[in-house]
Design an enzyme around this catalytic site. Structure first.
Site, PDB file in Angstrom:
ATOM      1  N   ASP A 162     -18.852  -1.014  19.142  1.00 22.16           N
ATOM      2  CA  ASP A 162     -19.622  -0.572  17.976  1.00 22.16           C
ATOM      3  C   ASP A 162     -19.075  -1.235  16.708  1.00 22.16           C
ATOM      4  OD1 ASP A 162     -21.127   1.286  16.100  1.00 22.16           O
ATOM      5  OD2 ASP A 162     -21.588   2.216  18.026  1.00 22.16           O
ATOM      6  N   HIS A 211     -21.321   3.667  11.656  1.00 23.98           N
ATOM      7  CA  HIS A 211     -21.988   3.987  12.915  1.00 23.98           C
ATOM      8  C   HIS A 211     -20.989   4.307  14.027  1.00 23.98           C
ATOM      9  CE1 HIS A 211     -24.380   3.133  16.591  1.00 23.98           C
ATOM     10  NE2 HIS A 211     -25.410   3.555  15.872  1.00 23.98           N
ATOM     11  N   SER A 536     -28.599   6.226  19.585  1.00 25.25           N
ATOM     12  CA  SER A 536     -27.180   5.940  19.345  1.00 25.25           C
ATOM     13  C   SER A 536     -26.322   7.188  19.465  1.00 25.25           C
ATOM     14  CB  SER A 536     -26.988   5.360  17.942  1.00 25.25           C
ATOM     15  OG  SER A 536     -27.469   4.056  17.855  1.00 25.25           O
TER      16      SER A 536
END
Length: 884
Positions: A162, A211, A536
């Site tokens: 990520d 994220h 996600s």
């Protein structure tokens, strides 16, 4: 089957589909100019080709791994890159060559983000509501049941591919390395990497984007004041950073990260990253599948393109054996509110909470409310221009209901009468952030819950004066509320991407987890906590579930865990984003259903494979089988039956293009299944094969590619209740156009809407080799594919011929000067594919000044590239290029 017993399979009447627009469906494939991945033949001498590569360019990523031998290179001579790349690829030691493609960092919907001083360690949470006991995503998936039994992922290593992790976050351990929660990993790219430049790796995988930190918290967050906990809080985490602070990442970086995590001993690898494809043979998908084949489970998010309808699979979720994860909406809508006060007719101050929008200059604002409409059911609050007799709103806070038009339009209508402050009250549970900063005059904006807004509207309607006294979000106390999501809680998220994949081999998605409205950690510099929505958020919870199931079952075998999680998942009824219906959502949307982790962990009845795909009419399997194994200690009798899901048409009526969500359901249409055994007894430790013979629904319009699906239900005398999802397609994918004759055009590369330019538009390009072009509007060829294709060509055909015009005859007999650099495209999904063209050809030369058109060809699904009739063709209008 027990879990279906209360579900009535009524069918919805036909619904109108939305019309496609280029702006709303743009999902371009982008190549890094002059960058290529070379995969080497295992065991071959590569010294020579490596010398050539070092002479011709700079190494981006050294892909020297057990399962992938190769290198990615940025060639120095970008003008002649493709020609040089093919020469390198002609070496006997080179197995494959692919262009470096980039993938955007996922953009989950942001509901709210804390302020930078929000910290559980500092006691930033002032108040919390009386929500239902426990963390909702864990209750929905039975993770809480395993936690109560002491299974928390201890000893399991989970690698997160990520944007990195803010490992200094107090809820993520506060450190990196041995003895920390985040114990391993690395940074493959550096802060300034954007996908197109050369990565600058280091050893510190700190997240500067956000994220990855949110994903990590879903897996392993420790106890905190906000009441949530990671799914596997005692697992150890690996942070493999593949994004810079902004921008995209290359497939070479992703292949490297997966392989490095594998070699570092990760037990589970998860990535909430992807892009439109749907092809299992795409290079990144193949690399992930190779890792799964070595016994390491890989979970990848299915994608957030559900609005675009069926057949929109994502890379690398489409890889064989890879768990592709769908998203379900949280049962509650966790919302962090900034607290302020209001009075009614000058009475006692009362608390209310709000979510700050942008701009947010609220501190010290004390003004009465005014509303353009006193109807709390109006669907388009504040969307129409206010009447001429509207008072001056500069000394009011304008209260508007959410719905229909944009936030900017609502703000503009209020600002037209002097409003500086607006508050929108929600028409759904909780609140969200929004941006009204582009509207001149607006100084502060916010959102309150539907309950608060409706109460204020009632007071205003009764003639009361309601005055707000607002404390700014930087200094306000906070309150966490978790209202029940009665509209979509537990349903498939509207954004979750649909299968099937183009090869129809495996059912995608595999199954799902809560991903809508998920509270988790966020970088401390950005607010410490956030609520986001996306596949996600669902994917890391599945990675945590793998860790828990592996603890109970004593195995990390990816096939076994995928099978038990799929078989024990709970199929859910269809929800169109506004209401639930009394039939099950199609398998291409939910796979096996919502995972039930405790059931899977303790399952003693095993089913293999995890799904049955019967193909389309041309590749139809008249019979498939599954193996039923009784791994328990006593004989079990099983009843085998069939539960159909809703059948839907893929394509719009009289169109080659897929319909947008929600697709048109087909009333009364469901397949029929027959079985070699409908009742069977299986002794302890024994296995049986069960044959499944499908009969597709009758009366379907094959031209619209209807997809039918459902579940084989297996109910055991021991109380087990399992299912195997299946799907089939009526119609022949090969016979369907993937590219219409009018679906290629020329646009300006800087036009995000991809509008066609007028015929005979002239483009002035930078001088070849000058490296210029900044501020220049380059042409771009657009190919809008109705369905996916393994190969898309774009030949440049001269319409004016001079002595300097180089022409060759291609395989199809077309007189062409070549293709734009970066073509052909490989393994593309049904989406809009475009790219800027500066005049450079795939030969390395530049097109001379002149007038041209693009002839675009796309190979049909299962087409033979040697047969001209297997290519669909489209031509652009004429355009002219000259050089400055």
């Amino acid at each position: 089957m027990a879990r279906f017993s209360a579900i009535l399979l009524a069918l919805l009447s036909t619904q109108a589909s939305l019309v496609w627009s280029a702006e709303s469906s743009k999902a371009s494939r982008q190549h890094v100019p002059g960058a290529y991945i070379f995969e080497f033949e295992d065991g071959k001498d590569t010294a020579g080709v490596l010398r050539t590569i070092s002479h011709e360019g700079t190494t981006r990523m050294n892909l020297d791994y057990k399962l992938f031998k190769g290198v990615s290179v940025q060639l120095d001579d970008v003008e002649n890159a493709e020609e040089k790349a093919f020469k390198i690829a002609s070496s006997p030691s080179v197995k494959n060559m692919w262009p470096v493609e980039v993938y955007s960092i996922p953009e989950p919907k942001v509901h709210w983000v804390g302020t930078p001083d929000t910290s559980s360690a500092a006691g930033g949470l002032s108040k919390r509501s009386n929500e239902t006991e426990g963390y909702a995503p864990h209750r929905m998936t039975q993770i809480d049941e395993l936690h109560k039994k002491g299974f928390t992922g201890k000893g399991v290593k989970i690698a997160v591919i990520d944007s990195g992790i803010d490992y200094k976050h107090p809820d993520l351990g506060g450190c990196f390395g041995e003895g920390c929660l985040t114990t391993f990993g690395t940074d493959f790219v550096g802060d300034h990497y954007n996908g197109f430049n050369t990565p600058k790796p280091d050893e510190d995988p700190m997240d500067c984007q956000g994220h990855g930190t949110h994903v990590a918290g879903i897996i392993a967050a420790q106890k905190n004041a906000y009441g949530f906990l990671g799914g596997a809080p005692d697992a150890t985490i690996g942070a493999y950073r593949v994004f810079g602070c902004d921008g995209q990442t290359g497939n070479d970086v992703l292949i490297a990260a997966f392989n490095q995590a594998f070699e570092d001993g990760a037990d589970i690898i998860t990535a909430s990253i992807g892009g439109p494809s749907g092809w299992a043979d795409e290079p990144w998908s193949r690399a992930v599948s190779a890792i799964v084949d070595q016994g390491v489970p890989c979970t990848v998010s299915a994608g957030n393109d559900g609005a675009l309808g069926m057949f929109f699979g994502s890379t690398a979720a489409g890889g064989r054996g890879v768990a592709a994860i769908a998203s379900f909406d949280n049962a509650v809508s966790p919302t962090l509110l900034s607290l302020s006060e209001f009075t009614v007719d000058g009475g006692k101050a009362q608390d209310f909470g709000y979510t700050a929008a942008s701009p947010a200059a609220w501190d010290g604002v004390e003004l009465p409310l005014w509303a353009p409409d006193l109807d709390t059911s109006v669907p388009d609050g504040g969307c129409e221009p206010y009447p001429a007799d509207t008072p001056d709103l500069s000394e009011h806070i304008v209260l508007i209901r959410r719905g229909t038009c944009t936030y900017v339009q609502k703000a503009q209508n209020a600002a037209n009468f002097g409003a500086k402050y607006i508050v929108i009250y929600n028409n759904k549970p909780g609140t969200v952030e929004y941006d009204a900063s582009s509207v001149p005059g607006i100084e502060a904006a916010a959102m309150v819950t539907s309950e608060v807004g409706e109460r204020w509207i009632k007071l205003l309607k009764d003639g009361s004066d309601v005055t707000l006294s607002v404390t700014g979000p930087e200094t306000a106390e906070t309150q966490l509320i978790s209202p029940v999501n009665e509209v979509t809680g537990g349903a498939l998220s509207y954004y979750t991407s649909w299968g099937p994949s183009w090869d129809l081999e495996e059912i995608k998605p595999s199954f799902g987890a809560p991903g809508g409205d998920i509270l988790s950690t966020y970088p401390t510099a950005k607010g410490s906590y956030a609520v986001l929505s996306g596949t996600s958020m669902a994917c890391p919870l599945v990675a945590a579930a793998y860790a828990l199931v592996s603890q109970v079952r004593g195995t990390l075998d990816p096939r076994e865990i995928l099978h038990v999680l799929s078989a024990d998942s709970k199929p859910q009824v269809f929800n169109d984003g506004a209401a639930f219906y009394q039939y099950l959502a199609p398998v291409p949307q939910q796979g096996g259903g919502l995972m039930q982790v405790s059931d899977a962990a303790y399952a003693t009845t095993l089913l293999e494979p995890s799904s049955l795909s019967f193909g389309d009419t041309a590749t139809f399997h008249n019979v498939l089988n599954f193996t039923l194994t009784n791994a328990g200690d006593e004989e079990v009798s099983y009843d085998i039956s069939h539960v159909p899901a809703l059948s839907m048409y893929t394509l719009e009526a009289d169109s080659i293009y897929p319909a947008r969500f929600p697709n048109e359901p087909i009333a009364g249409a469901s397949a029929r299944l027959s079985f070699s055994e409908s009742k069977i007894s299986v002794a302890a430790g024994e296995s049986v094969f069960v044959e499944v013979m499908p009969r597709a629904p009758s009366g379907l319009n094959a031209k619209r590619l209807p997809v039918w699906s459902g579940w084989v239900a297996i109910n055991g005398s021991d109380g087990s209740s399992l299912s195997v999802p299946y799907q089939g397609v009526t119609g022949n994918l090969y016979e369907h156009k993937v590219l219409a004759a009018d679906s290629a055009w020329v646009t300006r590369a800087d036009d995000d809407t991809l509008r066609p330019v007028p015929v005979n538009t002239t483009f002035t390009l930078p001088v070849p080799g000058s490296g210029g072009g900044e501020g220049t509007s380059l042409p771009a060829v657009v190919a809008y594919l109705a369905l996916g294709s393994t190969t898309v060509r774009a030949d440049i055909v001269p319409l004016t011929i001079t002595k300097d015009t180089p022409r060759t005859t291609d395989f199809f007999g077309t007189k062409t000067i070549g293709q734009p650099d970066g073509f052909p495209l490989r393994y593309v999904g049904r989406n809009t594919n475009s790219g800027p063209w500066d005049g450079r050809l795939d030969s390395g030369n530049f097109a001379p000044p002149g007038t041209y058109k693009f002839v675009v060809r796309a190979l049909r699904i299962r087409g033979d590239p040697r047969k001209e009739e297997d290519w669909d063709v489209a031509e652009s209008g004429a355009f002219t290029v000259k050089y400055e």
